[in-house]
Scaffold this active site. Structure first.
Site, short mmCIF file in Angstrom:
data_model
loop_
_atom_site.label_atom_id
_atom_site.label_comp_id
_atom_site.label_asym_id
_atom_site.label_seq_id
_atom_site.Cartn_x
_atom_site.Cartn_y
_atom_site.Cartn_z
N CYS A 1 -3.50 0.95 -1.68
CA CYS A 1 -3.74 1.67 -2.87
C CYS A 1 -3.46 0.75 -4.46
CB CYS A 1 -2.25 3.07 -2.99
SG CYS A 1 -2.95 3.74 -3.98
N GLU B 1 -2.27 6.10 3.04
CA GLU B 1 -1.29 5.19 2.49
C GLU B 1 -0.73 6.62 2.29
OE1 GLU B 1 0.97 3.68 -1.58
OE2 GLU B 1 -0.46 5.09 -1.75
N LYS C 1 2.62 -4.36 0.65
CA LYS C 1 2.47 -4.10 -0.72
C LYS C 1 2.72 -5.23 -1.48
CE LYS C 1 1.34 -0.38 -4.17
NZ LYS C 1 1.46 1.44 -4.28
#
Length: 273
Positions: free
Chosen positions: A151, A40, A110
């Site tokens: 994440c 990331e 995301k």
């Protein structure tokens, strides 16, 4: 197939990050990796103060370089969250995937933004600058179907379950946990997602930089469907390798057939869009 996770030491110089990332992809390919993942935010420092400055369109400069190196090395390349994606006046935490022919196979924004406050330890609010994505993202390879998260998405078991229902056998989460959440939850979450859904889980983190405003935990990891850690990096820059055994995955699902034993007459996961 052999999987490689690039644990890159990220600097504030975009061109240096991109050049080094491409070099490490080539190194991983030379050692037999057919599937490579970057961490990331590999191409910019991680922090809300940096997102607008480093943002690019997709496609753009960084994704073009990733497409080129994927084609040159004949690999599937998960481009981490290269840099924030700018689109329509909004910024997204975006992961792009390229195939061995250089074509973009998937783009994932995301879904769950990293907004936390652990008093006395860490406070962070991605939503100050970023907008959430609203779609799931999977892609097919000759080996298996792959699901993408970034994440903080790993904390949401429902996302992994949906990907399992969609036939994924490998989940890839480029991520950058920190020195508070990393030692507590990084490995635990990966093992939980892998065990619950009987899939491989791979997480690619940046290397740790003690002088950065946000210090990443590191420890890129691969977990098998039995919940075992089969490869784990330290905190420094490194390339982590793991052999993904889909025969073993099939055996585990046959031995403990939880995916076929779910009481769909009593409960289920609803996908709304």
């Amino acid at each position: 197939f052999r999987l490689a996770l690039i644990q890159l030491q990220v600097s504030a110089v975009k061109s240096d990050n991109l050049q080094r990332a491409c070099r490490m992809v080539k190194e991983a390919s030379a050692k037999g990796a057919k599937f490579v993942a970057l961490p990331e935010c590999f191409n910019s420092p991680y922090g809300t103060q940096y997102f607008k400055e480093y943002a690019e369109k997709v496609p753009g400069e960084t994704t073009q370089k990733l497409a080129e190196v994927a084609k040159e090395c004949n690999v599937y390349l998960v481009g981490g969250r290269s840099i924030p994606e700018e689109d329509g006046g909004k910024l997204y935490n975006t992961c792009t995937v390229f195939g061995p022919d250089g074509a973009m196979l998937a783009k994932y924004r995301k879904i769950h933004l990293f907004d936390i406050n652990v008093p006395g330890k860490i406070q962070f609010k991605e939503s100050e600058t970023l907008s959430p994505g609203n779609t799931f993202s999977t892609f097919d390879t000759p080996y298996c179907r792959v699901g993408l998260g970034i994440c903080y998405d790993m904390r949401f078991a429902e996302l992994a379950q949906i990907y399992g229902q969609k036939g994924c056998q490998l989940l890839v989460y480029p991520g950058a946990f920190n020195l508070t959440t990393g030692p507590a939850h990084w490995e635990l979450l990966q093992r939980g997602r892998a065990l619950d859904n009987q899939v491989y889980v791979a997480t690619a983190s940046p290397a740790r930089d003690e002088n950065a405003s946000y210090v990443a935990w590191g420890h890129s990891t691969v977990v098998n469907p039995w919940g075992e850690v089969i490869a784990k990096a330290g905190a420094e820059e490194d390339i982590l390798y793991a052999d993904i055994d889909l025969k073993k995955l099939a055996e585990i699902r046959e031995q403990i057939p939880v995916l076929n034993q779910k009481r769909n007459d009593l409960y289920g996961m609803e996908v709304k869009k």
